[in-house]
Design an enzyme around this catalytic site. Structure first.
Site, PDB file in Angstrom:
ATOM      1  N   THR A  83       0.889  -1.124   0.103  1.00  0.00           N
ATOM      2  CA  THR A  83      -0.176  -0.123   0.041  1.00  0.00           C
ATOM      3  C   THR A  83       0.831   1.256  -0.214  1.00  0.00           C
ATOM      4  OG1 THR A  83      -1.503   1.236   1.347  1.00  0.00           O
ATOM      5  CG2 THR A  83      -0.159  -0.234   2.353  1.00  0.00           C
ATOM      6  N   CYS A 197      -1.987   4.760  -5.431  1.00  0.00           N
ATOM      7  CA  CYS A 197      -2.648   4.210  -4.813  1.00  0.00           C
ATOM      8  C   CYS A 197      -2.822   2.689  -5.120  1.00  0.00           C
ATOM      9  CB  CYS A 197      -3.886   4.529  -4.499  1.00  0.00           C
ATOM     10  SG  CYS A 197      -5.054   3.530  -3.326  1.00  0.00           S
TER      11      CYS A 197
END
Length: 234
Positions: A83, A197
């Site tokens: 992430t 992202c």
């Protein structure tokens, strides 16, 4: 091949995608029936996301660091945080886990520099776009300036990630919004846009010839850098 530990589940949708990327990259390089030597600790994002909202990054770092330490005990030789946002605590997690960490900003910056990009737009969660941990590393270590959308667009980019992409919802209207945001970043002087992202690549395809700017998928670049590390000296 070195064994890679992955801190995933943030969200599991993007972690599943990353798993496929890592295995396909290893298979492409080694051929035959080869696949990636991986250990995955998929955390409960329902416990991490409230810490993000509350700004309790120290507790988030502790939880991920302990999970990373568990990966080390299980035999991992390196660490990957699956992430972008949680790279805010990358240094703390690396220290607690006691494993070398493959940083997503460095992997993304290498591709940008190879393409001659010095100013890029950034699409990500509001934490990544508005806090300085991502932009500072990109500027100080790699000399690349980052631009972000205007506040209303930042809010919508963030909402789409958490309310749609993290839940496996891929909507045409949201894809159109992201494409318009890319065009806006181009008008502000961006030479390319980072999909910063790990879920955004589920919505925007970097191979899309209709994009106003080249798109750099941080998830795919992170996976390639990880496989470089895994196969180095093999």
């Amino acid at each position: 091949m070195k064994r890679l530990g992955i801190l995933g589940g943030m969200s599991w949708e993007s972690t599943a995608h990353l798993y496929r990327l890592l295995n396909r990259e290893v298979a492409a390089r080694l051929g035959g029936l080869h696949s990636a030597d991986l250990l995955i600790r998929s955390v409960d994002f329902g416990a991490i996301e409230p810490l993000q909202r509350a700004g309790d990054w120290a507790e988030a770092a502790r939880l991920l660091g302990e999970a990373g330490r568990g990966l080390r005990a299980a035999g991992a030789e390196g660490l990957l945080i699956a992430t972008n946002t949680m790279h805010k605590v990358a240094d703390e997690v690396e220290a607690i886990a006691g494993l070398p960490l493959i940083h997503i900003v460095d992997a993304t910056a290498a591709a940008l520099k190879a393409a001659g990009v010095t100013r890029a737009g950034l699409l990500a969660t509001r934490y990544t776009m508005e806090q300085d941990f991502y932009r500072r590393r990109m500027a100080e270590r790699h000399g690349i300036e980052l631009l972000t959308p205007e506040p209303p667009a930042r809010a919508e980019v963030h909402r789409i990630i958490y309310e749609e992409l993290c839940r496996g919802r891929i909507l045409a209207a949201s894809r159109d919004f992201y494409r318009r945001t890319v065009r806006d970043l181009a008008s502000c002087g961006a030479q390319a846009v980072i999909l910063g992202c790990t879920e955004i690549c589920l919505l925007l395809d970097p191979a899309d010839e209709g994009s106003a700017l080249p798109l750099f998928d941080g998830t795919a670049l992170h996976a390639r850098a990880a496989v470089d590390w895994m196969l180095k000296n093999d």
